[in-house]
Write a protein that holds these residues in place. Sequence first.
Motif, PDB file in Angstrom:
ATOM      1  N   LYS A 136     -12.057  -5.978  -5.561  1.00 57.12           N
ATOM      2  CA  LYS A 136     -12.242  -6.277  -4.128  1.00 57.12           C
ATOM      3  C   LYS A 136     -11.440  -5.316  -3.248  1.00 57.12           C
ATOM      4  O   LYS A 136     -11.753  -5.111  -2.079  1.00 57.12           O
ATOM      5  N   GLU A 137     -10.377  -4.745  -3.832  1.00 56.22           N
ATOM      6  CA  GLU A 137      -9.492  -3.830  -3.102  1.00 56.22           C
ATOM      7  C   GLU A 137      -8.910  -2.831  -4.086  1.00 56.22           C
ATOM      8  O   GLU A 137      -8.971  -3.062  -5.300  1.00 56.22           O
ATOM      9  N   PRO A 138      -8.246  -1.763  -3.592  1.00 56.49           N
ATOM     10  CA  PRO A 138      -7.554  -0.865  -4.516  1.00 56.49           C
ATOM     11  C   PRO A 138      -6.522  -1.640  -5.342  1.00 56.49           C
ATOM     12  O   PRO A 138      -5.872  -2.562  -4.830  1.00 56.49           O
ATOM     13  N   ASP A 177      -0.400  -8.039  -2.737  1.00 57.69           N
ATOM     14  CA  ASP A 177      -0.331  -9.290  -3.514  1.00 57.69           C
ATOM     15  C   ASP A 177       1.134  -9.682  -3.699  1.00 57.69           C
ATOM     16  O   ASP A 177       1.986  -8.810  -3.927  1.00 57.69           O
ATOM     17  N   ALA A 210     -12.628   1.529  -5.317  1.00 57.09           N
ATOM     18  CA  ALA A 210     -12.228   0.270  -5.969  1.00 57.09           C
ATOM     19  C   ALA A 210     -13.443  -0.662  -6.071  1.00 57.09           C
ATOM     20  O   ALA A 210     -13.684  -1.259  -7.124  1.00 57.09           O
ATOM     21  N   GLU A 211     -14.219  -0.745  -5.009  1.00 60.67           N
ATOM     22  CA  GLU A 211     -15.408  -1.624  -5.003  1.00 60.67           C
ATOM     23  C   GLU A 211     -16.443  -1.141  -6.021  1.00 60.67           C
ATOM     24  O   GLU A 211     -17.144  -1.942  -6.639  1.00 60.67           O
ATOM     25  N   GLU A 244       0.851  -1.200   0.000  1.00 57.57           N
ATOM     26  CA  GLU A 244       0.000   0.000   0.000  1.00 57.57           C
ATOM     27  C   GLU A 244       0.888   1.252   0.000  1.00 57.57           C
ATOM     28  O   GLU A 244       0.595   2.235  -0.665  1.00 57.57           O
ATOM     29  N   GLN A 287     -10.709   2.197  -0.964  1.00 56.85           N
ATOM     30  CA  GLN A 287     -11.421   0.910  -0.948  1.00 56.85           C
ATOM     31  C   GLN A 287     -12.809   1.024  -1.600  1.00 56.85           C
ATOM     32  O   GLN A 287     -13.174   0.208  -2.450  1.00 56.85           O
ATOM     33  N   PHE A 339      -3.620  -6.406  -6.576  1.00 59.03           N
ATOM     34  CA  PHE A 339      -4.093  -5.659  -5.406  1.00 59.03           C
ATOM     35  C   PHE A 339      -2.943  -5.400  -4.452  1.00 59.03           C
ATOM     36  O   PHE A 339      -1.906  -6.077  -4.503  1.00 59.03           O
ATOM     37  N   GLN A 340      -3.163  -4.441  -3.563  1.00 55.88           N
ATOM     38  CA  GLN A 340      -2.104  -4.141  -2.598  1.00 55.88           C
ATOM     39  C   GLN A 340      -1.794  -5.386  -1.761  1.00 55.88           C
ATOM     40  O   GLN A 340      -2.679  -6.154  -1.412  1.00 55.88           O
TER      41      GLN A 340
END
Lengths: 137, 111
Positions: A42-44, A84, A36-37, A13, A33, A81-82
Amino acid sequence: MCVRISRTLTITEEKIKQYAFLSGDFNQIHLDQKEAERYKFKEPIAHGMLTMGLTLEIASSFTEKGMRISTYEMQFIKPIFQNDLIYIVAKKKKQDYGSIYLEITGRKQNELVVRGELALERLSSIHFNNATKESGM
Amino acid sequence: MKTEKTLVTITEEMVLNYEVIFGKQNKLPPTFPMIFYRYINVPWDYKTAPIHRKQTCVCHSELSIGESYHCVVTLDQVKQKGKYMFYTQSLVGYNLEGSECFRCVSELVVH
């Protein structure tokens, strides 16, 4: 000779925030968040250019030996995603006089998320190419 | 459609900030000029947030601190497929003599 290099990288992040400040890309799908949704993530998600830049580390063994990355192409197949964890592999695709071409893949839990190609050139071959372009050869 | 020419000079500060994220750079990579977007006023807008699909960066000569580039962003293509809009745009940098030094082509999709 078969050349295969692998690395793992985590896009944190913090890195996403740092890249937003560096690039001026404050698109909220990378930072927020709820936003992104709203886009069904599911996440930024990480900036594509952040992923691309971080994967370049895989070519460091070549750049440390005086080669220069002349071309880099990447396809962003799935969102990253952050936090990952991405497993990056570079394989030598071909080698010409003074140039090496690598095929890059990035996988997240075995799922292909990015795919690309990278061309490295020796500085002498770049000068040679420029000289031939200028002389119309 | 294209932007006005914008002169961007690579500064030591720019490189240091880049290295905070990407680590020490032996030579600046062809992806580096993408941070020049922050200095360029792109006149077109996207209806919603663009998502990056593909990127190509080509550098014809070495990028270095102190070098200045006239940068132009061109909107090469806009295509609609169903509810998606596909954009192709290019950031091209020329040295002060007018020779192309780098070209960064971005393919974006907007939902």
